[in-house]
Design an enzyme around this catalytic site. Structure first.
Site, short mmCIF file in Angstrom:
data_model
loop_
_atom_site.label_atom_id
_atom_site.label_comp_id
_atom_site.label_asym_id
_atom_site.label_seq_id
_atom_site.Cartn_x
_atom_site.Cartn_y
_atom_site.Cartn_z
N ARG A 86 -10.28 4.26 -0.89
CA ARG A 86 -9.88 3.33 0.18
C ARG A 86 -10.15 3.99 1.53
O ARG A 86 -9.28 4.67 2.09
CB ARG A 86 -8.39 3.00 0.05
N HIS A 132 0.81 -1.21 0.00
CA HIS A 132 0.00 0.00 0.00
C HIS A 132 0.85 1.26 0.00
O HIS A 132 0.39 2.32 -0.41
CB HIS A 132 -1.01 -0.03 1.14
N ASN A 142 -4.75 -6.81 -7.14
CA ASN A 142 -3.58 -6.97 -6.26
C ASN A 142 -3.79 -8.19 -5.36
O ASN A 142 -2.93 -9.06 -5.26
CB ASN A 142 -3.39 -5.74 -5.37
N ASP A 143 -4.96 -8.25 -4.73
CA ASP A 143 -5.23 -9.40 -3.87
C ASP A 143 -5.58 -10.63 -4.70
O ASP A 143 -5.22 -11.74 -4.32
CB ASP A 143 -6.35 -9.07 -2.87
N CYS A 179 -10.03 -2.29 -10.17
CA CYS A 179 -9.47 -1.18 -9.38
C CYS A 179 -8.10 -1.55 -8.81
O CYS A 179 -7.49 -0.75 -8.12
CB CYS A 179 -10.43 -0.74 -8.29
N GLU A 237 -11.81 -10.30 -5.34
CA GLU A 237 -10.36 -10.37 -5.09
C GLU A 237 -9.94 -11.68 -4.42
O GLU A 237 -8.80 -11.83 -4.00
CB GLU A 237 -9.86 -9.15 -4.31
N ARG A 278 1.82 -10.49 -1.67
CA ARG A 278 2.00 -9.24 -2.41
C ARG A 278 3.01 -8.31 -1.75
O ARG A 278 3.52 -7.38 -2.37
CB ARG A 278 0.65 -8.52 -2.61
C1 PEP Z 1 -6.72 -4.94 -4.69
O1 PEP Z 1 -6.57 -5.87 -3.89
O2 PEP Z 1 -6.42 -5.02 -5.88
C2 PEP Z 1 -7.30 -3.65 -4.25
C3 PEP Z 1 -7.65 -2.72 -5.11
O3 PEP Z 1 -7.39 -3.43 -2.92
P1 PEP Z 1 -6.12 -3.16 -1.98
O4 PEP Z 1 -4.93 -2.96 -2.86
O5 PEP Z 1 -6.41 -1.96 -1.16
O6 PEP Z 1 -6.04 -4.42 -1.17
MG MG Z 2 -7.50 -5.77 -1.94
#
Ligand code: PEP
Ligand code: MG
Length: 551
Positions: free
Chosen positions: A295, A188, A453-454, A501, A430, A464
């Site tokens: 977020r 993050h 991402n997740d 996203c 996710e 990650r």
């Molecule tokens: C993701 O997991 O892709 C996402 C957008 O949420 P975050 O990165 O905040 O976990």
């Molecule tokens: Mg996420």
């Protein structure tokens, strides 16, 4: 010339003096036989400084987040001089002949324990305020720097690693670039750097040394290279790249006001990811067509106690109203894994990414969830708010979330408070589970947004946060792309829209694949909007193929 090689995680070139992040890890030790007069004078100075800082924070909050948050800091400022608290500090200094730090810490612990033992829940919660004020006075006594940076000029910030909460506290106007020994592109902190539009490099390891402080660093966030003391050809190449970057920025300005439509007329909604109302100006400057991911947990990460309903309402309302009727997707809090907040008092977990995080916290602790939902629905009266739930794995979770929404709406009705009863409800896709049951989930909600991402982390069983997984963490993996296709087909079969996203949404090399899959929306950091628009306008959806889905 010295060159360090890391991983570029936020594009752009920049140069400036290296400054190492000062972490507030100073510990209080007891000094006996201290000079009482000198210690009292030090205490008075630290109190004065604390009050000044708190009043400044209150003014800033009044402008940006509303009255309630401002009053909180004013209350803290008053507590710095509270008669009983100060008397307790003075008594300890006199009776023990000790230093001011030890006396302040002792008084803080006593007062916090006293409040924590009170019957009334409101008074119990004040223990956190007392700890906060005590830490501030201690920091000022020990010369710990607020916001981690004590420099008149903007710097390239170096650190071993930065937690998202630390990054959020930084004074952005002082940062030209980031470089860290650890970290990963999907953390993050890297996401925050991209949202701020600040070049960043992670994974520099031991090459990055505190002795480099003060040297001028030339940072290339695309290649991941940091150069100190460049030779002439390297400097010339760097300056040429900086010039090109400026020209590109100017060229991209011509994309403002243009449609996000391919050559053959296929529309893609290009939205922005944000973490706070402060990011709204970047969205507007880059002509984002909406907000695809706010977020909301960053509001919690910045605070020292649970943000109240009113404080949250002010933040959501500012964004909803600022977007003037364009869609604003606000994700309910996604705490856990790398986003840890002390006042949530969560148990330490062996595997926090698989633990009680995100929607699991909300469903287990309804008082937190209800407060946020009330703030969100109240803000829905001021713009086109949509609510999105993270880390969904099951249909029952969505139904339970919707039950909370219905209860909150009924409560607002009884109280005569305005809200939009048609507020869209969506979920993040996710987890692999959400892919397998995407057809059932799609019947429950108004939209899907894929958190790649997740989704990559859980699909490929790759952390990650780790920066040494290299090629194993591959968001282009056919498993991830096929998962996108399954979710898209399920969404469209149910007549709802689907976006991305996660960070993959800004990956221009996959744009054609996203078009071929049928993705309807891409939500990216504000600085990626105009380059993405330019790429969409050059594409022809009809000729896009699904070949990247092949193994
Ligand atoms: C993701 O997991 O892709 C996402 C957008 O949420 P975050 O990165 O905040 O976990
Ligand atoms: Mg996420």
């Amino acid at each position: 010339m010295i060159q360090l090689q890391g991983k570029g995680v936020s594009k752009g070139v920049t140069s400036g003096p290296v400054y190492f992040f000062r972490r507030s890890d100073a510990t209080v030790t007891k000094v006996e036989n201290a000079d009482p007069a000198a210690e009292k004078a030090r205490l008075a100075e630290a109190q004065e400084k604390s009050i000044e800082q708190l009043n400044r924070l209150a003014d800033k909050c009044r402008e940006e987040a509303g009255e309630e948050a401002a009053v909180l800091f004013e209350t803290h400022a008053m507590f710095v001089e509270d008669e009983d608290y100060v008397e307790c500090i003075m008594d300890t200094m006199e009776s023990e002949g000790c230093n001011a730090e030890f006396a302040v810490q002792t008084a803080g612990e006593q007062f916090a324990a006293m409040f924590a033992a009170m019957e009334d829940a409101y008074m119990r919660a004040r223990a956190a305020d007392i700890r906060d004020v005590t830490t501030r006075i201690l920091n000022n006594l020990m010369g710990v720097i607020e916001g981690g940076i004590d420099s008149e000029v903007p710097v390239v910030l170096a650190a071993d690693d930065l937690a998202p909460s630390e990054t959020l506290q930084l004074d952005k106007s002082k940062i030209l670039g980031f470089m860290t020994q650890g970290g990963s592109g999907n953390s993050h902190t890297a996401i925050l750097a991209r949202t701020m539009g600040i070049p960043a490099i992670c994974g520099l390891g031991e090459q990055l040394q505190p002795a480099m402080e003060g040297s001028v660093a030339y940072v290339d966030g695309e290649t991941g290279t940091v150069t100190l003391d460049p030779d002439e050809p390297t400097l010339a190449a760097f300056e040429a790249k900086r010039k090109k970057q400026q020209e590109m920025k100017l060229l991209m300005q011509t994309m403002k006001g243009q449609q996000d439509v391919t050559l053959d007329g296929r529309e893609m909604m290009v939205y922005c990811n944000i973490g706070s109302p402060d990011d709204l100006s970047a969205v507007l400057n880059n002509d984002g067509r909406g907000i695809g991911l706010f977020r909301s947990e960053f509001l919690y990460l910045k605070a020292s106690d649970f943000p109240t309903e009113d404080a949250q309402f002010e933040a959501y309302k500012a964004v909803a109203a600022g977007m003037k009727g364009k869609r604003v997707v606000i994700r309910t809090l996604d705490i856990g894994a790398d986003k840890q907040v002390a006042y949530f008092d969560m148990k330490k977990e062996e595997n926090p990414a698989l633990g009680v995080r995100a929607i699991r916290i909300c469903l287990n602790r309804p008082e937190i969830f209800r407060t946020q939902l009330r703030a969100l629905y109240r803000a829905s009266a001021f713009g086109k708010v949509a609510i999105m739930f993270p880390m969904i794995t099951s249909v029952w979770e969505v139904r339970e979330c919707k039950r909370f929404c219905a209860e909150v709406m009924a409560e607002l009705d009884r109280e005569g408070i305005a809200y939009n009863p048609k507020t869209e409800i969506g979920i993040m896709i996710e987890t692999p589970a959400s892919i397998f049951v995407a057809d059932a989930l799609a019947k429950e909600v108004d939209f899907f947004s894929v958190g790649t991402n997740d989704l990559t982390q859980y699909t490929l069983a790759c952390d990650r946060q780790a920066n040494d997984l290299g090629r194993f963490f591959d968001p282009h993996h056919p498993a991830v792309l096929r998962a996108l296709k399954i979710a898209t087909d399920a969404a469209h079969a149910a007549g709802i829209w689907i976006g991305i996203c996660g960070e993959l949404g800004a990956d221009l090399s996959l744009l054609e694949t996203f078009l071929a899959i049928g993705i309807d929306e891409l939500s990216v950091s504000p600085s990626s909007v105009l380059p993405l628009r330019a790429a969409i306008r050059k594409s022809t959806a009809r000729t896009c193929t699904l070949e990247k889905l092949d193994c």
